[in-house]
Scaffold this motif. Structure first.
Motif, PDB file in Angstrom:
ATOM      1  N   UNK A 296       0.818  -1.226   0.000  1.00 18.53           N
ATOM      2  CA  UNK A 296       0.000   0.000   0.000  1.00 18.53           C
ATOM      3  C   UNK A 296       0.841   1.261   0.000  1.00 18.53           C
ATOM      4  N   UNK A 297       2.175   1.089  -0.043  1.00 16.66           N
ATOM      5  CA  UNK A 297       3.113   2.218  -0.004  1.00 16.66           C
ATOM      6  C   UNK A 297       2.863   3.097   1.218  1.00 16.66           C
ATOM      7  N   UNK A 298       2.714   2.428   2.369  1.00 19.04           N
ATOM      8  CA  UNK A 298       2.552   3.110   3.642  1.00 19.04           C
ATOM      9  C   UNK A 298       3.741   2.806   4.545  1.00 19.04           C
ATOM     10  N   UNK A 299       4.034   3.722   5.439  1.00 23.82           N
ATOM     11  CA  UNK A 299       4.987   3.479   6.520  1.00 23.82           C
ATOM     12  C   UNK A 299       4.172   3.329   7.803  1.00 23.82           C
ATOM     13  N   UNK A 300       4.028   2.087   8.276  1.00 28.79           N
ATOM     14  CA  UNK A 300       3.326   1.933   9.548  1.00 28.79           C
ATOM     15  C   UNK A 300       4.280   2.315  10.671  1.00 28.79           C
ATOM     16  N   UNK A 301       3.754   2.999  11.678  1.00 29.18           N
ATOM     17  CA  UNK A 301       4.590   3.455  12.784  1.00 29.18           C
ATOM     18  C   UNK A 301       4.037   2.935  14.101  1.00 29.18           C
ATOM     19  N   UNK A 302       4.929   2.759  15.065  1.00 30.09           N
ATOM     20  CA  UNK A 302       4.559   2.247  16.375  1.00 30.09           C
ATOM     21  C   UNK A 302       5.372   1.012  16.703  1.00 30.09           C
ATOM     22  N   UNK A 303       5.004   0.330  17.767  1.00 34.62           N
ATOM     23  CA  UNK A 303       5.680  -0.905  18.166  1.00 34.62           C
ATOM     24  C   UNK A 303       5.150  -2.037  17.292  1.00 34.62           C
ATOM     25  N   UNK A 304       5.985  -2.496  16.366  1.00 31.85           N
ATOM     26  CA  UNK A 304       5.559  -3.495  15.395  1.00 31.85           C
ATOM     27  C   UNK A 304       5.648  -4.906  15.963  1.00 31.85           C
ATOM     28  N   UNK A 305       6.707  -5.190  16.718  1.00 35.89           N
ATOM     29  CA  UNK A 305       6.867  -6.542  17.259  1.00 35.89           C
ATOM     30  C   UNK A 305       7.665  -6.508  18.545  1.00 35.89           C
TER      31      UNK A 305
END
Length: 348
Positions: A296-305
């Protein structure tokens, strides 16, 4: 009778330090660079948490990002290594003195290209430290070539059009066995500080991939007054460059929200903050979410794992004593003649 307001006393932390005591030298980076924001966040977080500066060991390699440890925690230890080799230096220091708080600052080139091999081994060994990647997709110190994290179709003034797929450093960290992986944006101070605090409290390696736009190599002006035209037609007397000041890009958005963020060159990236219901303990779901974000050409932000069950660090794997090696006496470190003879006997 006129009264004057009393000058407010500077805020101090639990150690009795003012925030200024956590700063370093003045920055020499371009005005508006996101790297400076990250340095400011480190200063704020260490001040708020009451981190003892001399307990911190800063590590870096080569690149604009690797200059930044000079700009924070001036009273801490530091080692600026060669390009891509910082992880092995940091591993040696943390294994030798487990009481140190390891704080590494690298870049997308220093980590994703020449240093990828060392980064992956740092991850699999779960060296207890914080590893920050200041990710801008370009090699800033060598005049703006694409790095390994540059997106397909990205255009740069001197490098042209990128046709290679990017490396996702968060996915690489999770695949390699990292127990704490997060991503943020340099212009989102609240999220960056929250993730830094969590990373400093994590037992094991904490990887923070922070998107940090480069303000210098986004100039696409076609006029004869542009930087590109001047470079093409100038006759150099000295190797120097003037970079105009830029406003830092900042954002403020809620969990679960996706927002477009306009870069200095007019291009746009989409940031999506993970929703409150997201479960960062599911490794497969984390990789799936990163893959969907890439599509989706997004940068997800936050605690991923985060893996809270696997808390065995390199010290546990090596069965090391609680007392740091650096504090042991010569007599404790030097094996006896009988011990050496026993080891040699086992080898034959």
């Amino acid at each position: 009778m006129a009264t004057t307001k009393a000058t407010p006393k500077p805020k101090i932390n639990l150690l009795g330090f003012e925030q200024g005591e956590y700063k370093g030298a003045p920055s020499t980076l371009c005005p508006g660079c996101g790297h400076d924001s990250i340095s400011s966040r480190i200063v704020s977080v260490c001040f708020e948490l009451g981190v003892q500066p001399y307990q911190v060991a800063k590590f870096s390699g080569i690149g604009c990002s690797s200059k930044t440890p000079a700009y924070f925690l001036g009273r801490s230890h530091g080692f600026n290594s060669v390009h891509g080799r910082m992880p092995s230096v940091a591993t040696g220091a943390i294994v030798t003195n487990r009481n140190l708080i390891g704080l590494a600052v690298s870049g997308d080139g220093d980590t994703g290209s020449i240093g990828m091999g060392q980064f992956k081994h740092l991850v699999r060994r779960n060296v207890p430290m914080v590893y920050i990647v200041e990710n801008n997709g370009v090699y800033g110190l060598t005049k703006g070539q694409f790095s390994a994290t540059a997106d397909i179709g990205q255009k740069l003034k001197y490098a042209g059009l990128n046709e290679l797929p990017p490396i996702d450093l968060c996915a690489e960290a999770i695949i390699g066995g990292a127990t704490f992986v997060a991503r943020s944006f340099a212009g989102d101070p609240r999220q960056v500080e929250a993730l830094m605090k969590a990373a400093l409290s994590h037992r094991g390696l904490a990887v923070l991939d922070i998107i940090s736009p480069c303000v210098t190599f986004n100039n696409h002006e076609d006029s004869t007054k542009s930087y590109a035209y001047g470079k093409e037609h100038e006759e150099r007397l000295h190797d120097m460059t003037f970079i105009r000041a830029q406003e830092e890009i900042t954002v403020d958005y809620e969990e679960g929200e996706a927002i477009p963020v306009k870069m200095h060159d007019g291009s746009t990236i989409v940031l999506k903050k993970l929703e409150n219901e997201y479960d960062p303990t599911n490794r497969v779901a984390a990789l799936s979410r990163l893959d969907a974000a890439r599509e989706n050409q997004e940068f997800i932000t936050g605690l991923i794992y985060v893996n809270q069950n696997n808390n065995r660090t390199i010290h546990d794997l090596l069965h090391m004593d609680e007392q740091p090696l650096s504090q042991l006496s010569d007599e404790q470190l030097r094996p006896s003649k009988e011990a050496l003879e026993s080891v040699l006997a086992d080898l034959y």
